[in-house]
Write a protein that holds these residues in place. Structure first.
Motif, PDB file in Angstrom:
ATOM      1  N   GLN A  12      -6.752   1.541  -0.828  1.00 17.20           N
ATOM      2  CA  GLN A  12      -6.119   1.869   0.453  1.00 17.20           C
ATOM      3  C   GLN A  12      -4.692   1.314   0.531  1.00 17.20           C
ATOM      4  O   GLN A  12      -3.770   1.994   0.971  1.00 17.20           O
ATOM      5  CB  GLN A  12      -6.946   1.327   1.636  1.00 17.20           C
ATOM      6  CG  GLN A  12      -8.213   2.113   1.903  1.00 17.20           C
ATOM      7  CD  GLN A  12      -7.983   3.634   1.884  1.00 17.20           C
ATOM      8  OE1 GLN A  12      -7.025   4.144   2.463  1.00 17.20           O
ATOM      9  NE2 GLN A  12      -8.838   4.360   1.176  1.00 17.20           N
ATOM     10  N   GLU A  13      -4.520   0.057   0.102  1.00 13.27           N
ATOM     11  CA  GLU A  13      -3.191  -0.574   0.138  1.00 13.27           C
ATOM     12  C   GLU A  13      -2.167   0.237  -0.642  1.00 13.27           C
ATOM     13  O   GLU A  13      -1.057   0.467  -0.205  1.00 13.27           O
ATOM     14  CB  GLU A  13      -3.244  -1.974  -0.492  1.00 13.27           C
ATOM     15  CG  GLU A  13      -3.777  -3.053   0.372  1.00 13.27           C
ATOM     16  CD  GLU A  13      -2.812  -3.438   1.483  1.00 13.27           C
ATOM     17  OE1 GLU A  13      -1.693  -3.869   1.196  1.00 13.27           O
ATOM     18  OE2 GLU A  13      -3.218  -3.303   2.655  1.00 13.27           O
ATOM     19  N   ARG A  14      -2.575   0.642  -1.825  1.00 16.69           N
ATOM     20  CA  ARG A  14      -1.626   1.318  -2.700  1.00 16.69           C
ATOM     21  C   ARG A  14      -1.318   2.731  -2.218  1.00 16.69           C
ATOM     22  O   ARG A  14      -0.192   3.186  -2.311  1.00 16.69           O
ATOM     23  CB  ARG A  14      -2.148   1.329  -4.152  1.00 16.69           C
ATOM     24  CG  ARG A  14      -2.224  -0.044  -4.787  1.00 16.69           C
ATOM     25  CD  ARG A  14      -0.901  -0.799  -4.720  1.00 16.69           C
ATOM     26  NE  ARG A  14       0.184   0.012  -5.241  1.00 16.69           N
ATOM     27  CZ  ARG A  14       1.442  -0.043  -4.815  1.00 16.69           C
ATOM     28  NH1 ARG A  14       1.801  -0.864  -3.859  1.00 16.69           N
ATOM     29  NH2 ARG A  14       2.356   0.735  -5.345  1.00 16.69           N
ATOM     30  N   TYR A  15      -2.323   3.421  -1.689  1.00 14.33           N
ATOM     31  CA  TYR A  15      -2.070   4.743  -1.113  1.00 14.33           C
ATOM     32  C   TYR A  15      -1.060   4.603   0.034  1.00 14.33           C
ATOM     33  O   TYR A  15      -0.075   5.328   0.108  1.00 14.33           O
ATOM     34  CB  TYR A  15      -3.395   5.341  -0.614  1.00 14.33           C
ATOM     35  CG  TYR A  15      -3.223   6.636   0.129  1.00 14.33           C
ATOM     36  CD1 TYR A  15      -3.117   7.837  -0.560  1.00 14.33           C
ATOM     37  CD2 TYR A  15      -3.149   6.649   1.524  1.00 14.33           C
ATOM     38  CE1 TYR A  15      -2.938   9.033   0.126  1.00 14.33           C
ATOM     39  CE2 TYR A  15      -2.974   7.834   2.215  1.00 14.33           C
ATOM     40  CZ  TYR A  15      -2.867   9.028   1.511  1.00 14.33           C
ATOM     41  OH  TYR A  15      -2.688  10.198   2.192  1.00 14.33           O
ATOM     42  N   GLN A  16      -1.308   3.614   0.895  1.00 16.56           N
ATOM     43  CA  GLN A  16      -0.473   3.431   2.083  1.00 16.56           C
ATOM     44  C   GLN A  16       0.965   3.059   1.713  1.00 16.56           C
ATOM     45  O   GLN A  16       1.911   3.416   2.421  1.00 16.56           O
ATOM     46  CB  GLN A  16      -1.116   2.338   2.961  1.00 16.56           C
ATOM     47  CG  GLN A  16      -0.555   2.255   4.363  1.00 16.56           C
ATOM     48  CD  GLN A  16      -0.701   3.558   5.141  1.00 16.56           C
ATOM     49  OE1 GLN A  16      -1.728   4.223   5.040  1.00 16.56           O
ATOM     50  NE2 GLN A  16       0.347   3.932   5.883  1.00 16.56           N
ATOM     51  N   TRP A  17       1.133   2.369   0.598  1.00 20.14           N
ATOM     52  CA  TRP A  17       2.487   1.955   0.181  1.00 20.14           C
ATOM     53  C   TRP A  17       3.410   3.167   0.020  1.00 20.14           C
ATOM     54  O   TRP A  17       4.563   3.150   0.448  1.00 20.14           O
ATOM     55  CB  TRP A  17       2.396   1.168  -1.136  1.00 20.14           C
ATOM     56  CG  TRP A  17       3.712   0.615  -1.608  1.00 20.14           C
ATOM     57  CD1 TRP A  17       4.292  -0.556  -1.208  1.00 20.14           C
ATOM     58  CD2 TRP A  17       4.616   1.210  -2.554  1.00 20.14           C
ATOM     59  NE1 TRP A  17       5.492  -0.725  -1.869  1.00 20.14           N
ATOM     60  CE2 TRP A  17       5.717   0.340  -2.693  1.00 20.14           C
ATOM     61  CE3 TRP A  17       4.606   2.383  -3.305  1.00 20.14           C
ATOM     62  CZ2 TRP A  17       6.797   0.601  -3.538  1.00 20.14           C
ATOM     63  CZ3 TRP A  17       5.679   2.646  -4.148  1.00 20.14           C
ATOM     64  CH2 TRP A  17       6.755   1.775  -4.264  1.00 20.14           C
ATOM     65  N   VAL A  51      13.064   0.946  -5.922  1.00 16.34           N
ATOM     66  CA  VAL A  51      11.627   1.254  -6.052  1.00 16.34           C
ATOM     67  C   VAL A  51      10.903  -0.014  -6.498  1.00 16.34           C
ATOM     68  O   VAL A  51       9.880  -0.416  -5.936  1.00 16.34           O
ATOM     69  CB  VAL A  51      11.401   2.401  -7.069  1.00 16.34           C
ATOM     70  CG1 VAL A  51       9.910   2.559  -7.380  1.00 16.34           C
ATOM     71  CG2 VAL A  51      11.985   3.712  -6.557  1.00 16.34           C
ATOM     72  N   LYS A  52      11.462  -0.672  -7.522  1.00 18.76           N
ATOM     73  CA  LYS A  52      10.815  -1.864  -8.066  1.00 18.76           C
ATOM     74  C   LYS A  52      10.840  -3.010  -7.047  1.00 18.76           C
ATOM     75  O   LYS A  52       9.856  -3.724  -6.885  1.00 18.76           O
ATOM     76  CB  LYS A  52      11.494  -2.275  -9.378  1.00 18.76           C
ATOM     77  CG  LYS A  52      11.280  -1.224 -10.482  1.00 18.76           C
ATOM     78  CD  LYS A  52      11.850  -1.650 -11.814  1.00 18.76           C
ATOM     79  CE  LYS A  52      13.346  -1.489 -11.864  1.00 18.76           C
ATOM     80  NZ  LYS A  52      13.899  -1.792 -13.194  1.00 18.76           N
ATOM     81  N   ASP A  53      11.984  -3.150  -6.350  1.00 15.16           N
ATOM     82  CA  ASP A  53      12.075  -4.222  -5.345  1.00 15.16           C
ATOM     83  C   ASP A  53      11.090  -3.996  -4.199  1.00 15.16           C
ATOM     84  O   ASP A  53      10.507  -4.950  -3.681  1.00 15.16           O
ATOM     85  CB  ASP A  53      13.503  -4.311  -4.775  1.00 15.16           C
ATOM     86  CG  ASP A  53      14.476  -4.932  -5.767  1.00 15.16           C
ATOM     87  OD1 ASP A  53      14.019  -5.455  -6.801  1.00 15.16           O
ATOM     88  OD2 ASP A  53      15.696  -4.874  -5.517  1.00 15.16           O
ATOM     89  N   ALA A  54      10.927  -2.718  -3.800  1.00  9.80           N
ATOM     90  CA  ALA A  54      10.000  -2.414  -2.691  1.00  9.80           C
ATOM     91  C   ALA A  54       8.570  -2.764  -3.117  1.00  9.80           C
ATOM     92  O   ALA A  54       7.783  -3.303  -2.338  1.00  9.80           O
ATOM     93  CB  ALA A  54      10.103  -0.946  -2.291  1.00  9.80           C
ATOM     94  N   TRP A  55       8.254  -2.454  -4.377  1.00 14.17           N
ATOM     95  CA  TRP A  55       6.915  -2.786  -4.900  1.00 14.17           C
ATOM     96  C   TRP A  55       6.736  -4.307  -4.948  1.00 14.17           C
ATOM     97  O   TRP A  55       5.738  -4.851  -4.500  1.00 14.17           O
ATOM     98  CB  TRP A  55       6.769  -2.181  -6.295  1.00 14.17           C
ATOM     99  CG  TRP A  55       5.407  -2.330  -6.910  1.00 14.17           C
ATOM    100  CD1 TRP A  55       4.362  -1.465  -6.796  1.00 14.17           C
ATOM    101  CD2 TRP A  55       4.943  -3.403  -7.764  1.00 14.17           C
ATOM    102  NE1 TRP A  55       3.280  -1.931  -7.517  1.00 14.17           N
ATOM    103  CE2 TRP A  55       3.607  -3.120  -8.123  1.00 14.17           C
ATOM    104  CE3 TRP A  55       5.528  -4.569  -8.256  1.00 14.17           C
ATOM    105  CZ2 TRP A  55       2.851  -3.952  -8.947  1.00 14.17           C
ATOM    106  CZ3 TRP A  55       4.769  -5.407  -9.070  1.00 14.17           C
ATOM    107  CH2 TRP A  55       3.449  -5.094  -9.408  1.00 14.17           C
ATOM    108  N   TRP A  56       7.748  -4.992  -5.480  1.00 13.88           N
ATOM    109  CA  TRP A  56       7.673  -6.456  -5.624  1.00 13.88           C
ATOM    110  C   TRP A  56       7.558  -7.130  -4.255  1.00 13.88           C
ATOM    111  O   TRP A  56       6.807  -8.098  -4.068  1.00 13.88           O
ATOM    112  CB  TRP A  56       8.924  -6.945  -6.363  1.00 13.88           C
ATOM    113  CG  TRP A  56       8.860  -8.366  -6.800  1.00 13.88           C
ATOM    114  CD1 TRP A  56       9.349  -9.450  -6.134  1.00 13.88           C
ATOM    115  CD2 TRP A  56       8.270  -8.875  -8.006  1.00 13.88           C
ATOM    116  NE1 TRP A  56       9.108 -10.598  -6.852  1.00 13.88           N
ATOM    117  CE2 TRP A  56       8.450 -10.277  -8.006  1.00 13.88           C
ATOM    118  CE3 TRP A  56       7.633  -8.284  -9.090  1.00 13.88           C
ATOM    119  CZ2 TRP A  56       7.994 -11.091  -9.040  1.00 13.88           C
ATOM    120  CZ3 TRP A  56       7.182  -9.103 -10.121  1.00 13.88           C
ATOM    121  CH2 TRP A  56       7.366 -10.479 -10.091  1.00 13.88           C
TER     122      TRP A  56
END
Ligand code: GAP
Length: 438
Positions: A220-225, A49-54
Motif C-alpha cells: 500500500q505504501e509503495r502504491y500510494q507513493w 525522483v531519487k530524492d523523493a524516494w529517499w
C-alpha cells in the motif's frame, strides 16, 4: 491526463532530446546499444525522483537506514544469492536473419519479430544476465568480479554490520539507491529497459510472524507513493503475482504497474522473501546472521519484505503521466504537469528585457532564490516563449522582473498549470514559494 499512445511515446523521446532531458549515449559515435545520458534537465529530474524516494523511505522514517554498497562484487555473493545459476533469460537465435530474442517475451514463440519467418528459432539457451569482468591485472579465475545486477545484495551482506552499528532491531529496513547492470537480451522502449539503470531498493527485516502484515503494508505504501507524486490512479495498479510467477522462496509478490503506451508494465516489485536471503548468505559465508531478541530470549533469522523500484523507469512514467498539450490563445502549449518535488527546476527567474537595469536586480533575485531551490535564469527571447520553455520542462513557478519592479520592488509570479499571475513584494518571494513548494 494524456492517453498512453505510441504518439505520446514519440513525443516524450523528442522532448527529452530537444530539452536536455535524455540523450542517446555516445551519440557522436552513432550511439551505443540502448544506453542513455541524462542531460542538464534530466539529471535534475532523476535526482528528484531519487530524492523523493529517499525522503519517503529513509528521511521520514525512524525504522529505515541508508547504505551505499559497492557495484563491483565477488562471485561468492552471487553464488549465495543464486544469481550465478538462476539469473538467466531464455535466448533464441533466428536462423534466417541472425537476430536474438528473449523467448519468453515473443508474441508468437514460432515467429521471428525481426524478419517474420516462422519455425527458424534455435533451441532456447539460458543466458546469464550478469556482466562479468576482471578485478586487477591478473586474468585468472581468482580475479573474476561482477557488476551487481541489483542493489539488494549489499543490504543482505551488510545486515550484521548495520545491526551492530545502528541500534536498530527488527522490524527495520536498509535502503539503497544506485546503479545496477544487466546484460538484457532485448533492451528497449527508451529508458524502460536498459543494460545500465538505477534502482531504489529497501530490505525490510521483520520477525517471521509479522511478515504478512508488513508485506501488505509495503504494498500500500509503495502504491500510494506514486499517486502522491503525481501519477493518476487510472494509470497505476497494484497487481499480485499469480502462483506460477512467484520465486520458489516468495510467499507473495505484487508489482506496481503503470499504463505505458505498450500496456501495463512494471515500475516496482514488492516481495515477501521469507528468510531466503539471510539464510543463503549465512550458509555460504559461515557467519551468523540471526537476530537475538534478548527480552524474549529468542534467536531468529528475520524475514524480508523488499520493495524494489527502478529510478530511471519511474522517471519515464512521471514524464508520460505529466505530459499535456493544450490550446492557449490559438497556440499549442506543451506542459509537463510534474509534482513540484519531481520538477527539474522549481523556479525560473526571467527579466522582462536584457537591459542591464533589469538583469542586474534579476540576477540578484536569482542568487537569493537559488539558495533554496534549483532555479533557472533565462533572459533570451520574448517573455511568452520563455514561459513556454519553462512549461515544457515542468517549472512550477516563473518570476518576471519588469520595469515596474524597479519602482514598486515587486515581481510577477506565474503558476505553470493555471497560468495565473500574482504580484508580490520581492521581500516576500522566498516565503511565498516556501509555502507552495513545501
Ligand atoms: N532485488 C529485486 C530486483 O532487482 P527486479 O524486479 O528485477 O527486482 C526491480 O528489479 C526494479 O528495477 C524493476 O521493477 C524495474 O523498475 C527496475 N529494473 C529492472 N531491470 C531494469 C532494466 N533493465 N532497465 C531499467 N530498469 C530496470
Amino acid at each position: 491526463m494524456s492517453e498512453p499512445t505510441p504518439e505520446l511515446f514519440d513525443k516524450i523521446v523528442n522532448l527529452s532530446k530537444r530539452r536536455g532531458i535524455v540523450f542517446p549515449s555516445a551519440e557522436i559515435y552513432g550511439g551505443f546499444r540502448s544506453t542513455y545520458d541524462y542531460g542538464p534537465v534530466g539529471v535534475l529530474m532523476l535526482r528528484n525522483v531519487k530524492d523523493a524516494w529517499w525522503r519517503s523511505m529513509v528521511q521520514l522514517r525512524a525504522d529505515v537506514v541508508g547504505l551505499d554498497a559497492a557495484i563491483l562484487s565477488p562471485p561468492a555473493i552471487w553464488e549465495a544469492s543464486g544469481h550465478l545459476d538462476n539469473f538467466t533469460d531464455p535466448l533464441v537465435d533466428c536462423r534466417n536473419c541472425g537476430t536474438r530474442h528473449r523467448q519468453d517475451k515473443l508474441d508468437d514463440p514460432e515467429q521471428c519479430p525481426s524478419c517474420g519467418k516462422r519455425g527458424e528459432f534455435t533451441e532456447a539457451r539460458q543466458f546469464n544476465l550478469m556482466f562479468k569482468t576482471q578485478a586487477g591485472p591478473v586474468q585468472d579465475d581468482g580475479a573474476v568480479a561482477y557488476l551487481r545486477p541489483e542493489t539488494a545484495q549489499g543490504m543482505f551482506t551488510n545486515f550484521a554490520n548495520v545491526l551492530n552499528t545502528s541500534r536498530k532491531k527488527p522490524p527495520f529496513g536498509i535502503a539503497q539507491i544506485g546503479k545496477s547492470f544487466r546484460n538484457e537480451i532485448t533492451p528497449g522502449n527508451f529508458v524502460f529497459r536498459t543494460r545500465e539503470f538505477e534502482q531504489m531498493e529497501m530490505e525490510f527485516f521483520v520477525p517471521p510472524g509479522e511478515a504478512d502484515e508488513w508485506y501488505r503494508y509495503w504494498c500500500q505504501e509503495r502504491y500510494q507513493w506514486y499517486i502522491d507524486h503525481g501519477i493518476p490512479s487510472e494509470q497505476l495498479r497494484l497487481r499480485p503475482h499469480d502462483a506460477d510467477e512467484l520465486s520458489h522462496y516468495s510467499s507473495g509478490t505484487s508489482d506496481v504497474e503503470f499504463m505505458f503506451p505498450w500496456g501495463w508494465d512494471e515500475l516496482e516489485g514488492i516481495a515477501n522473501r521469507g528468510d531466503f536471503d539471510l539464510r543463503q548468505h549465512a550458509e555460504h559465508s559461515g557467519q551468523k546472521l540471526e537476530y537475538f531478541d534478548q527480552p524474549n530470549n529468542n534467536r531468529y533469522l528475520p524475514h524480508v519484505i523488499e520493495p524494489a523500484a527502478g529510478a530511471t523507469r519511474t522517471m519515464m512514467a512521471f514524464l508520460m503521466a505529466a505530459y499535456h498539450e493544450e490550446e492557449v490563445n490559438d497556440e499549442k502549449r506543451t506542459v509537463l504537469r510534474l509534482h513540484h518535488r519531481i520538477a527539474p527546476y522549481k523556479v525560473a527567474v526571467l527579466p522582462l528585457s536584457k537591459k542591464q537595469e533589469l538583469t542586474d536586480p534579476a540576477r540578484e533575485l536569482f542568487a537569493n532564490v537559488a539558495q533554496h531551490w534549483m532555479t533557472d535564469y533565462d533572459e533570451t527571447q520574448a517573455i511568452g516563449r520563455r514561459y513556454r520553455r519553462q512549461d515544457e520542462i515542468g517549472t512550477p513557478y516563473a518570476i518576471t522582473f519588469d520595469f515596474d519592479s524597479l519602482e514598486d520592488k515587486a515581481v510577477t509570479i506565474r503558476e505553470r498549470d493555471t497560468m495565473e499571475q500574482v504580484r508580490l513584494p520581492i521581500a516576500d518571494v522566498v516565503g511565498w514559494l516556501s509555502e507552495k513548494l513545501a
